[in-house]
Design a protein around this motif. Structure first.
Motif, PDB file in Angstrom:
ATOM      1  N   ILE A   9       0.685  -7.304 -30.942  1.00  0.00           N
ATOM      2  CA  ILE A   9       0.950  -8.744 -30.814  1.00  0.00           C
ATOM      3  C   ILE A   9       1.390  -9.251 -32.174  1.00  0.00           C
ATOM      4  N   GLY A  10       2.593  -9.871 -32.215  1.00  0.00           N
ATOM      5  CA  GLY A  10       3.145 -10.322 -33.491  1.00  0.00           C
ATOM      6  C   GLY A  10       2.456 -11.563 -34.039  1.00  0.00           C
ATOM      7  N   ASP A  11       2.661 -11.794 -35.316  1.00  0.00           N
ATOM      8  CA  ASP A  11       2.046 -12.933 -35.999  1.00  0.00           C
ATOM      9  C   ASP A  11       2.380 -14.253 -35.296  1.00  0.00           C
ATOM     10  N   PHE A  12       1.428 -15.134 -35.291  1.00  0.00           N
ATOM     11  CA  PHE A  12       1.585 -16.521 -34.802  1.00  0.00           C
ATOM     12  C   PHE A  12       1.685 -16.621 -33.274  1.00  0.00           C
ATOM     13  N   SER A  13       1.511 -15.538 -32.543  1.00  0.00           N
ATOM     14  CA  SER A  13       1.622 -15.626 -31.081  1.00  0.00           C
ATOM     15  C   SER A  13       0.323 -16.086 -30.433  1.00  0.00           C
ATOM     16  N   GLN A  14       0.461 -16.611 -29.206  1.00  0.00           N
ATOM     17  CA  GLN A  14      -0.646 -17.191 -28.454  1.00  0.00           C
ATOM     18  C   GLN A  14      -0.780 -16.454 -27.126  1.00  0.00           C
ATOM     19  N   ILE A  15      -1.954 -15.890 -26.883  1.00  0.00           N
ATOM     20  CA  ILE A  15      -2.200 -15.177 -25.628  1.00  0.00           C
ATOM     21  C   ILE A  15      -3.245 -15.995 -24.872  1.00  0.00           C
ATOM     22  N   CYS A  16      -2.800 -16.682 -23.817  1.00  0.00           N
ATOM     23  CA  CYS A  16      -3.693 -17.643 -23.141  1.00  0.00           C
ATOM     24  C   CYS A  16      -4.727 -16.940 -22.247  1.00  0.00           C
ATOM     25  N   THR A  17      -5.596 -17.751 -21.700  1.00  0.00           N
ATOM     26  CA  THR A  17      -6.763 -17.289 -20.941  1.00  0.00           C
ATOM     27  C   THR A  17      -6.440 -16.287 -19.830  1.00  0.00           C
ATOM     28  N   GLY A  18      -7.216 -15.246 -19.743  1.00  0.00           N
ATOM     29  CA  GLY A  18      -7.169 -14.354 -18.592  1.00  0.00           C
ATOM     30  C   GLY A  18      -5.925 -13.490 -18.505  1.00  0.00           C
ATOM     31  N   VAL A  19      -5.237 -13.298 -19.598  1.00  0.00           N
ATOM     32  CA  VAL A  19      -4.030 -12.459 -19.591  1.00  0.00           C
ATOM     33  C   VAL A  19      -4.428 -10.984 -19.616  1.00  0.00           C
ATOM     34  N   ILE A  20      -3.688 -10.178 -18.856  1.00  0.00           N
ATOM     35  CA  ILE A  20      -3.833  -8.723 -18.914  1.00  0.00           C
ATOM     36  C   ILE A  20      -2.611  -8.159 -19.635  1.00  0.00           C
ATOM     37  N   ILE A  21      -2.847  -7.487 -20.729  1.00  0.00           N
ATOM     38  CA  ILE A  21      -1.759  -6.845 -21.478  1.00  0.00           C
ATOM     39  C   ILE A  21      -1.765  -5.368 -21.095  1.00  0.00           C
ATOM     40  N   LEU A  22      -0.697  -4.918 -20.457  1.00  0.00           N
ATOM     41  CA  LEU A  22      -0.621  -3.521 -20.039  1.00  0.00           C
ATOM     42  C   LEU A  22      -0.282  -2.626 -21.236  1.00  0.00           C
ATOM     43  N   PRO A  23      -0.455  -1.316 -21.094  1.00  0.00           N
ATOM     44  CA  PRO A  23      -0.273  -0.413 -22.234  1.00  0.00           C
ATOM     45  C   PRO A  23       1.116  -0.493 -22.868  1.00  0.00           C
ATOM     46  N   SER A  24       1.173  -0.268 -24.157  1.00  0.00           N
ATOM     47  CA  SER A  24       2.433  -0.169 -24.900  1.00  0.00           C
ATOM     48  C   SER A  24       3.259  -1.446 -24.883  1.00  0.00           C
ATOM     49  N   THR A  25       2.655  -2.561 -24.550  1.00  0.00           N
ATOM     50  CA  THR A  25       3.374  -3.843 -24.615  1.00  0.00           C
ATOM     51  C   THR A  25       3.593  -4.228 -26.073  1.00  0.00           C
ATOM     52  N   ILE A  26       4.780  -4.734 -26.354  1.00  0.00           N
ATOM     53  CA  ILE A  26       5.067  -5.214 -27.706  1.00  0.00           C
ATOM     54  C   ILE A  26       5.524  -6.664 -27.603  1.00  0.00           C
ATOM     55  N   ILE A  27       4.774  -7.543 -28.220  1.00  0.00           N
ATOM     56  CA  ILE A  27       5.089  -8.974 -28.190  1.00  0.00           C
ATOM     57  C   ILE A  27       5.418  -9.401 -29.608  1.00  0.00           C
ATOM     58  N   GLY A  28       6.551 -10.115 -29.745  1.00  0.00           N
ATOM     59  CA  GLY A  28       7.005 -10.539 -31.062  1.00  0.00           C
ATOM     60  C   GLY A  28       6.171 -11.665 -31.641  1.00  0.00           C
ATOM     61  N   ARG A  29       6.780 -12.348 -32.606  1.00  0.00           N
ATOM     62  CA  ARG A  29       6.081 -13.437 -33.290  1.00  0.00           C
ATOM     63  C   ARG A  29       6.374 -14.776 -32.596  1.00  0.00           C
ATOM     64  N   PHE A  30       5.489 -15.700 -32.722  1.00  0.00           N
ATOM     65  CA  PHE A  30       5.686 -17.075 -32.212  1.00  0.00           C
ATOM     66  C   PHE A  30       5.921 -17.102 -30.697  1.00  0.00           C
ATOM     67  N   CYS A  31       5.348 -16.147 -29.981  1.00  0.00           N
ATOM     68  CA  CYS A  31       5.451 -16.144 -28.516  1.00  0.00           C
ATOM     69  C   CYS A  31       4.250 -16.855 -27.900  1.00  0.00           C
ATOM     70  N   LEU A  32       4.358 -17.171 -26.621  1.00  0.00           N
ATOM     71  CA  LEU A  32       3.219 -17.686 -25.859  1.00  0.00           C
ATOM     72  C   LEU A  32       3.201 -16.993 -24.507  1.00  0.00           C
ATOM     73  N   VAL A  33       2.066 -16.411 -24.158  1.00  0.00           N
ATOM     74  CA  VAL A  33       1.872 -15.823 -22.834  1.00  0.00           C
ATOM     75  C   VAL A  33       0.970 -16.776 -22.049  1.00  0.00           C
ATOM     76  N   SER A  34       1.451 -17.253 -20.906  1.00  0.00           N
ATOM     77  CA  SER A  34       0.682 -18.234 -20.124  1.00  0.00           C
ATOM     78  C   SER A  34      -0.558 -17.612 -19.485  1.00  0.00           C
ATOM     79  N   ALA A  35      -1.504 -18.483 -19.177  1.00  0.00           N
ATOM     80  CA  ALA A  35      -2.788 -18.064 -18.602  1.00  0.00           C
ATOM     81  C   ALA A  35      -2.598 -17.243 -17.334  1.00  0.00           C
ATOM     82  N   GLY A  36      -3.331 -16.186 -17.194  1.00  0.00           N
ATOM     83  CA  GLY A  36      -3.346 -15.394 -15.972  1.00  0.00           C
ATOM     84  C   GLY A  36      -2.182 -14.429 -15.816  1.00  0.00           C
ATOM     85  N   SER A  37      -1.332 -14.315 -16.819  1.00  0.00           N
ATOM     86  CA  SER A  37      -0.180 -13.406 -16.699  1.00  0.00           C
ATOM     87  C   SER A  37      -0.605 -11.950 -16.841  1.00  0.00           C
TER      88      SER A  37
END
Lengths: 255, 255, 255
Positions: free
Chosen positions: A158-186
């Protein structure tokens, strides 16, 4: 301090304070001014019959709230705060000024940068890398095996400054950049560049986060959020862009 | 061992070791070579004013990590490992070589076969039946009341060798066969035969798991997984089919 | 009781009983006949160096199961039961006869009415208001910031007699009326009147709950549920409508 149980080869800095019924195991170093709350275990070992016990380091000015467990081999920076019952496992590294919330777990071989905040009941699987100034909200899970069970340990990052909201499931090998937002329950897999709004189960790229109509209570576009929020962040009271420039942080062209 | 608090009618095998501040309540039997970690409670009672306290059995060669709570009336097999803060409640039965992960709870009247692994923060509702060689990943929930609140306790059952991925919700009275896989984040109800891939919220039958293009890092079709993975399983180092034949395990025709 | 650690200015009623290794901090009042289980902490403080510590009140006839943590400034009514490791934080108020389940957390400034039941692993964000006779099932999360991180604390509110099923995410500022049901795994935002069935991720209004074909094991339409279920409720053994009339509870026209 009569109730603190101290193992062998324990080094404790000055002004360290302890709650009740604290257990410090072998080969532990604790920095100055740190507080270890009631019922904490520092230097916990997975196998109680292990012959060699790795060195555990807790930095200075930390606040470990009651029932926190730090495993042998973990390395915790300075000014780290934990919520009650936080758990940090072997070989994980936690940077300065990080918060790890209630009942959240960093499994082994994880890393967290600086000033990141992990809230309650977050489960961070082995080999996950979390950047700096990242917020992770309650009940998120980071997984690491694409074909379970296989013994794979494909951590995400997970890149710097990103926001991972409530109840998110991150599957293996996911790469998230900087300044992203993942909505709740994704439920998220794949690769995302900087400034992406990620939503859905399965999740997809919904466009540039900084272009989305997410307005805060002041009626301003909230993302990129460091221009709008600074509480507890190192740019608090400063101009974020100047702070970033001074720190030589290369920002994406959304600023 | 001076800090271990021992109730009445406690039987402790040979070579049992204890961490600090352990509480063993009344009517508890602990088998040989078992380790009970710091702050564990064995024989916990739901009502502290109960007159009769049921017998609690922890088998031999178990490793109960710190803060594990075993309720009165639970029966734990041999070689069972718990993560920190695992909870096993009254009347639940846990077979040999099972792992119950961090902060996971088996509510009352549950059963788990042998060699199954329940990871972190799993909530297993009353009357759930989990087979053998089953893996349940973090944050799954097993429910048991179709019209809440009604006092019903319609537990689900999970067949041997099945995989329940992260964050799955199992609705009441769900029956899942053997060698199935439920994808992360699914919400599942109904009846599924052997070798089914179950996905979605609400979930549905996506076809035969063994026919799906799920390849592992060796480039092989990963399911049925016992042909590909054996770490810690009783067929480790053996040929799975021969092991199953010797055990008289009737396999579905996917092998 | 030799292992109970007592702070300053602690007032303990008659017939209060304690488990082992209990920590009672400063400025705590505990009512008559209450039981405080093993390893509980009452009057926990977020900042161990705070100068002023707020008054914590635990009512009479409560049962706080082992490892419960009540923060300084919380106020707990009478006949409240907690599951193991429940947490109630500063300024939160919990009414009489409420149950707070295993590892569930009420963050600060929350309120819960009477006779409500929060099950396991529920995370209730700051400023959430939960009514009376409400059931919240495992792993639900109540959030409170629409544009994270922003420091906003937009708590939600749940009306009396409503049911929030397993794994629901309640987004900030959600208002749910009375006698509603939110299905398992839903992600909910917005405003809902009384007697609504709420389902989906994102969730929507699926119609009047009392008109839906949700039948219980007796073959009866289950909602509004208080006509069908009374275990532990104040109308147990009585006619719900008469009980409500006597209490001057204004019921919606579904009765």
């Amino acid at each position: 301090m009569s109730e603190v149980i101290l193992g062998h080869n324990v080094t404790i800095g000055s002004n360290v304070t302890f709650g009740h019924y604290v257990v410090i195991k072998d080969n532990v170093t604790i920095g100055n001014n740190t507080h270890i709350g009631d019922f904490c275990i520092i230097g916990e070992i997975s196998n109680p019959f292990a012959q060699e016990i790795e060195h555990t380091v807790v930095g200075k000015n930390c606040l470990l709230r009651s029932n926190t467990i730090i495993y042998a081999g973990a390395r915790i920076g300075d000014y780290v705060h934990t919520g009650n019952r936080a758990i940090i496992r072997e070989q994980s590294e936690v940077g300065n000024n990080v918060m790890i919330g209630l009942q959240s777990e960093l499994q082994g071989d994880c890393s967290v940068g600086e000033y990141s905040r992990i809230q309650s009941n977050v489960s961070v699987g082995k080999y996950t890398k979390i950047g700096s100034y990242v917020f992770i909200y309650p009940n998120c899970v980071f997984t690491n095996d694409n074909t379970p069970p296989s013994g794979a340990s494909d951590g995400s990052s997970i890149g710097d400054f990103s926001q991972i909201c409530t109840g998110v499931i991150i599957l293996p090998s996911t790469i998230i950049g900087r300044f992203c937002l993942v909505s709740a329950g994704s439920r998220v897999a794949g690769l995302y560049m900087d400034d992406v709004w990620i939503d859905g189960s399965p999740a997809s790229n919904k466009g540039k986060l900084s272009k989305m109509p997410f307005f805060n209570k002041s009626g301003k576009r909230h993302y990129p959020w460091p221009l709008q929020y600074d509480a507890g962040m190192p740019w608090q009271g400063l101009n974020f862009l100047e702070w970033a420039k001074e720190r030589k942080i290369e920002l994406p062209d959304i600023f």
